[in-house]
Write an enzyme that holds these catalytic residues in place. Structure first.
Site, PDB file in Angstrom:
ATOM      1  CG  HIS A 137     -12.600   9.121 -12.096  1.00  0.00           C
ATOM      2  ND1 HIS A 137     -13.837   8.691 -11.666  1.00  0.00           N
ATOM      3  CD2 HIS A 137     -12.181   8.232 -13.021  1.00  0.00           C
ATOM      4  CE1 HIS A 137     -14.160   7.591 -12.308  1.00  0.00           C
ATOM      5  NE2 HIS A 137     -13.165   7.276 -13.133  1.00  0.00           N
ATOM      6  CD  GLU A 141      -8.282   0.599   1.689  1.00  0.00           C
ATOM      7  OE1 GLU A 141      -8.070   1.663   2.301  1.00  0.00           O
ATOM      8  OE2 GLU A 141      -7.547  -0.397   1.765  1.00  0.00           O
ATOM      9  CB  CYS A 170      -0.971   0.003   1.175  1.00  0.00           C
ATOM     10  SG  CYS A 170      -2.246  -1.266   1.013  1.00  0.00           S
TER      11      CYS A 170
END
Length: 152
Positions: A83, A141, A35
């Protein structure tokens, strides 16, 4: 003296839930593991609000709030992040930030690490700030991993 097995609520409550999703990228600075690299998610946000009384007059009579208002308010917040590259302020070098901006990438900076836990509190606070009595905010998530935030 025995304690009761059940905890009774002081008042009855109505609850409403709505959800929205957004797609964005993030990374976790100073993290040891995958991550630490930029990666994307389809984030799913669920807001649950509560109240002890329904509206008694007007076109919204019999409602806690109008679902359309609740849905649209959460959608506006989700759309702010859709986005984009979400980063923690100060987590990228100035030259990197300048290069990303020169490429006209949409970057959203937060004063906190962009984790599901922090986003759960973020959405809780933002929806509360819009006047909703938020019971819980849940942020997924991934389809199988989520974090939630509520106050006692």
């Amino acid at each position: 003296f025995m304690r009761p097995l059940f905890k009774f609520r002081e008042k009855n409550m109505y609850t409403l839930k709505t959800e929205q999703s957004f797609d964005s990228a993030h990374f976790l600075a100073d993290y040891v593991g995958k991550c630490r690299n930029i990666h994307g998610h389809r984030w799913r946000v669920i807001i649950e609000i509560q109240g002890d009384a329904l509206l008694t007059s007007g076109e919204k009579r019999g409602m806690l709030v109008d679902f359309g208002d609740l849905k649209n308010d959460l959608k506006k917040l989700a759309d702010e992040l859709d986005h984009s590259l979400i980063i923690e302020s100060g987590s990228l070098k100035d030259a990197t930030m300048e290069a990303l901006r020169d490429e006209e990438f949409r970057i959203v900076e937060f004063p906190f690490r962009p984790t599901a836990e922090n986003f759960a509190k973020y959405f809780y606070d933002r929806m509360s700030g819009l006047g909703y009595r938020v019971r819980e905010a849940v942020v997924y998530e991934t389809p199988n991993n989520c974090a939630s935030y509520s106050e006692a």
